[in-house]
Write a protein that holds these residues in place. Structure first.
Motif, PDB file in Angstrom:
ATOM      1  N   ILE A 223      54.914  49.061  48.310  1.00 23.64           N
ATOM      2  CA  ILE A 223      53.539  48.883  48.781  1.00 23.64           C
ATOM      3  C   ILE A 223      52.568  48.957  47.612  1.00 23.64           C
ATOM      4  O   ILE A 223      51.610  48.213  47.531  1.00 23.64           O
ATOM      5  CB  ILE A 223      53.201  49.972  49.835  1.00 23.64           C
ATOM      6  N   TYR A 224      52.863  49.862  46.693  1.00 21.55           N
ATOM      7  CA  TYR A 224      51.950  50.019  45.560  1.00 21.55           C
ATOM      8  C   TYR A 224      52.080  48.852  44.588  1.00 21.55           C
ATOM      9  O   TYR A 224      51.091  48.288  44.148  1.00 21.55           O
ATOM     10  CB  TYR A 224      52.226  51.332  44.823  1.00 21.55           C
ATOM     11  N   ASN A 225      53.297  48.493  44.270  1.00 19.76           N
ATOM     12  CA  ASN A 225      53.496  47.463  43.241  1.00 19.76           C
ATOM     13  C   ASN A 225      53.365  46.049  43.770  1.00 19.76           C
ATOM     14  O   ASN A 225      52.956  45.150  43.044  1.00 19.76           O
ATOM     15  CB  ASN A 225      54.869  47.625  42.594  1.00 19.76           C
ATOM     16  N   GLU A 226      53.761  45.831  44.996  1.00 21.71           N
ATOM     17  CA  GLU A 226      53.744  44.475  45.535  1.00 21.71           C
ATOM     18  C   GLU A 226      52.932  44.407  46.826  1.00 21.71           C
ATOM     19  O   GLU A 226      53.462  44.072  47.882  1.00 21.71           O
ATOM     20  CB  GLU A 226      55.183  43.994  45.816  1.00 21.71           C
ATOM     21  N   PRO A 227      51.657  44.732  46.751  1.00 23.14           N
ATOM     22  CA  PRO A 227      50.867  44.644  47.980  1.00 23.14           C
ATOM     23  C   PRO A 227      50.848  43.209  48.486  1.00 23.14           C
ATOM     24  O   PRO A 227      50.793  42.277  47.692  1.00 23.14           O
ATOM     25  CB  PRO A 227      49.470  45.113  47.562  1.00 23.14           C
ATOM     26  N   LYS A 228      50.929  43.096  49.827  1.00 22.37           N
ATOM     27  CA  LYS A 228      51.089  41.774  50.411  1.00 22.37           C
ATOM     28  C   LYS A 228      49.776  41.004  50.456  1.00 22.37           C
ATOM     29  O   LYS A 228      49.767  39.790  50.415  1.00 22.37           O
ATOM     30  CB  LYS A 228      51.620  41.935  51.841  1.00 22.37           C
ATOM     31  N   ASN A 229      48.679  41.742  50.634  1.00 20.37           N
ATOM     32  CA  ASN A 229      47.392  41.053  50.673  1.00 20.37           C
ATOM     33  C   ASN A 229      46.310  41.937  50.060  1.00 20.37           C
ATOM     34  O   ASN A 229      46.559  43.070  49.680  1.00 20.37           O
ATOM     35  CB  ASN A 229      47.038  40.640  52.105  1.00 20.37           C
ATOM     36  N   ALA A 230      45.121  41.379  49.983  1.00 23.87           N
ATOM     37  CA  ALA A 230      44.035  42.071  49.294  1.00 23.87           C
ATOM     38  C   ALA A 230      43.684  43.375  49.994  1.00 23.87           C
ATOM     39  O   ALA A 230      43.304  44.351  49.348  1.00 23.87           O
ATOM     40  CB  ALA A 230      42.814  41.170  49.220  1.00 23.87           C
ATOM     41  N   PHE A 231      43.855  43.419  51.344  1.00 23.43           N
ATOM     42  CA  PHE A 231      43.522  44.666  52.044  1.00 23.43           C
ATOM     43  C   PHE A 231      44.429  45.795  51.592  1.00 23.43           C
ATOM     44  O   PHE A 231      43.980  46.882  51.263  1.00 23.43           O
ATOM     45  CB  PHE A 231      43.626  44.492  53.568  1.00 23.43           C
ATOM     46  N   VAL A 232      45.736  45.514  51.590  1.00 22.93           N
ATOM     47  CA  VAL A 232      46.698  46.544  51.193  1.00 22.93           C
ATOM     48  C   VAL A 232      46.428  46.965  49.754  1.00 22.93           C
ATOM     49  O   VAL A 232      46.394  48.155  49.433  1.00 22.93           O
ATOM     50  CB  VAL A 232      48.149  46.032  51.354  1.00 22.93           C
ATOM     51  N   ALA A 233      46.199  45.988  48.888  1.00 21.43           N
ATOM     52  CA  ALA A 233      45.936  46.286  47.484  1.00 21.43           C
ATOM     53  C   ALA A 233      44.707  47.165  47.345  1.00 21.43           C
ATOM     54  O   ALA A 233      44.687  48.119  46.562  1.00 21.43           O
ATOM     55  CB  ALA A 233      45.752  44.991  46.718  1.00 21.43           C
ATOM     56  N   GLY A 234      43.679  46.868  48.130  1.00 24.68           N
ATOM     57  CA  GLY A 234      42.446  47.631  48.045  1.00 24.68           C
ATOM     58  C   GLY A 234      42.578  49.012  48.632  1.00 24.68           C
ATOM     59  O   GLY A 234      41.937  49.957  48.193  1.00 24.68           O
TER      60      GLY A 234
END
Lengths: 349, 274
Positions: A223-234
């Motif tokens: 989840i941290y390294n490969e967030p699927k979309n901008a929401f997860v990344a943010g």
């Protein structure tokens, strides 16, 4: 399916016409520590309450070891809950609180006393049997709430932001303790929190939710390294998220620059979100950088400095152990594999 | 600066209508007038403990206790229904409950006269469907009915307010730990609502044990309660000393009951009315 303890199949819940959760599909494995993570109002608590039986889904099915328990009341499920505000019975002492579930099961008083004693030892509160609930501190009440649920030896323990009311240090201690307890007892934990750090620390699996939908399911590292979309990344960690255009495979344009990257498979000139972690942006000499700008603010964060660099008309967040003073002209560089390209998600726009 | 003068009207009020009357009550109950001399005496109290008056006291307490129990048996489920209903219903139901209280107490009690009379509405209905007339008025049944009718809001409202304050998650916790709705009620909801029950009991029992209007109108003079006795001493017999003594005994009885309940409530931590 074999090792799936709980299965949620197309579960939706409506309150007065508005959907709190939409088509949730989720499975929980035995002995797993799974965390539902998301901002408030994302539907994580609703999902937990459906598993606990406190709410019935408007649509969909809940399976427990393959059998349907969608509309089974809570008192007939082999699931126990640690409530957000503990929900300890104020008219009972510590012993009576913990023994509540066992007494209902008509277990012999001698065995009850034994079990309560053992569970109090586990939560490090031996000798507190006769104390009244009101005389306990927040952290102690928390432990009693956990003990009251665990003493019933449930197959699944649900925890609804159980550490929310504790101060930082106690919270960190309890996170580790809970994780250790889960591993020792081999009970499946389903944990709800809005604290991404907590989720990363404790979970085997994280389910990121937003606006009633699952955004991503994966291990903390994934989840941290490969967030699927901008929401997860943010939401997980901090990120610089900018709009860009995927010119061709391995080449993306953002902030007015064409930058090589490691992603492919997008349409030509497809609009995308570009995500760069603040620790992946490197400050270099003005002449060497992809972007040129100047340091705007500096905040000391303990291990690192957080610097905001204004470059190409936007603010970039950078984490670095080397301090550059505000006002300094700098260049910014990023390696291709540290650029994460994501499809634009309309809902998050 | 604290504006203590704001309390002066209240102090004056208390002085005029509580302290001075209480002083007079105590003065009258311990003295006796023979001609122009006033002497200290115990005789009024001794007189009260004669069987004829004790019987009145016992009857008052019995009828008030029965009414309180009936109020509790009807009021508790009513409070639960009230608490369980949706917000829209809730306000209507509370209004309906309080509505009779907007009317004069006497008027409400007179209304029962017309209902219960030998030629009243209920008996007319009974005759119309071919049954015999019943003696509904001027007996203990009518007095109890009047008490229950007049005082039941004072049972429902405090219980409702306590039930309403019970944290929903406590009920969920009980269910979570395997308690079905019946066990949840016995082990969690009822114990937590006890302060409201106690408030309700005091608020019904106290006016019921001292009433004289209900027993006068619906009991028709057949049933003398302690309240009637006091009223008679003052207005009919003119024996202010004996009347004061009975009043003082009643005050002591009520203080003792209140002492018990408030002590229990302090142990139960909060939720009550005092």
């Amino acid at each position: 399916m074999a090792d799936h303890l709980i299965n949620l199949i197309n579960v939706s819940k409506e309150y007065n016409g508005t959907k709190a959760i939409k088509n949730i599909n989720l499975y929980v494995r035995k002995n797993e520590f799974i965390t539902l993570l998301g901002p408030s109002g994302c539907g994580k608590t609703t999902t937990l309450r459906i598993i606990g039986g406190f709410e019935y889904p408007t649509d969909g099915q809940v399976l427990f070891e393959g059998t349907d328990l969608t509309v089974l009341p809570p008192y007939r499920r082999k699931i126990n809950t640690v409530f957000q505000k503990y929900a300890l019975f104020p008219h009972m002492n510590v012993f009576e609180n913990i023994a509540f579930g066992l007494k209902i099961k008509k277990i012999e008083p001698k065995i009850i006393a034994e079990k309560v004693g053992r569970i109090l030892e586990l939560v490090c509160l031996s000798g507190y049997e006769k104390r009244s609930i009101n005389s306990l501190s927040g952290g102690q009440q928390q432990r009693i709430a956990i003990a009251r649920a665990l003493v019933n030896e449930p197959e699944i323990l649900l925890l609804d932001e159980p550490l929310g009311a504790l101060d930082l240090q106690l919270r960190k201690d309890m996170q580790l303790e809970l994780k250790a307890m889960q591993q020792r007892l081999g009970i499946t934990f389903i944990y709800v929190t809005h604290d991404q750090e907590e989720a990363l620390t404790m979970s085997d699996t994280i389910v990121v939710m937003n606006k009633g939908q699952i955004q991503q399911i994966g291990t903390p590292v994934d989840i941290y390294n490969e967030p699927k979309n901008a929401f997860v990344a943010g939401f997980i960690g901090e990120s610089n998220i900018v709009s860009g255009i995927m010119l061709e495979d391995f080449l993306v344009e953002f902030a007015g620059c064409k930058v090589p990257c490691s992603d492919q498979g997008f349409a030509t000139n497809e609009p995308v979100d570009v995500v760069i972690r603040p620790e992946d942006l490197k400050i270099v000499d003005e002449t060497e950088g992809i972007f040129k700008g100047s340091v705007k603010y500096v905040t000391f964060k303990g291990v690192h400095y957080e610097m905001i660099v204004e470059a190409h008309g936007m603010d970039w967040m950078i984490h670095s152990t080397r301090l550059r003073p505000a006002g300094m002209k700098v260049g910014l560089k990023v390696d291709p594999y540290d650029i994460h390209i994501m499809k634009k998600v309309a809902a998050n726009a | 600066m604290r504006k203590t003068w704001l309390a002066y009207p209240y102090t004056l009020w208390m002085l005029l209508f509580t302290v001075i009357p209480m002083g007079l009550l105590i003065y009258f109950s311990f003295t006796t007038n023979s001609g122009t001399n006033t002497a200290l005496t115990w005789t009024h109290f001794q007189r009260f403990f004669e069987p004829i008056y004790l019987k009145v006291l016992l009857r008052s307490i019995t009828l008030a206790a029965i009414s309180t129990v009936i109020c509790l048996l009807i009021g508790y489920p009513a409070a639960m229904i009230l608490n369980g209903s949706s917000l829209k219903y809730k306000n209507t139901m509370i209004t309906l409950l309080v509505l009779p209280m907007w009317m004069n107490f006497l008027l409400r009690t007179y209304a029962w006269l017309t209902l219960l009379e030998r030629k009243g509405i209920i008996n007319s209905l009974l005759v119309a469907i071919g049954l015999n007339r019943l003696d509904l008025l001027y007996n203990e049944f009518a007095v109890i009915l009047g008490m229950v009718y007049n005082f039941i809001p004072f049972m429902i409202l405090p219980i409702y307010s306590v039930l309403n304050k019970i944290d929903r998650s406590l009920i969920e916790a009980a269910e979570d730990l395997g308690a079905n709705p019946v066990i949840t009620f016995i082990k969690v909801i009822f114990p937590l609502s006890l302060p409201g029950v106690l408030s309700g009991i005091t608020m019904v029992f106290m006016p019921a044990v001292t009433t004289f209007v209900i027993s006068r109108l619906l009991g028709g003079g057949q049933i003398t309660l302690i309240g009637d006795l006091i009223e008679q001493q003052f207005l009919l017999v003119g024996d202010w000393n004996f009347g004061s003594a009975i009043s003082l005994v009643m005050i002591v009885i009520i203080l003792i009951t209140m002492g018990f309940t408030s002590k229990y409530e302090r142990e139960q931590t909060g939720g009550g009315l005092w």
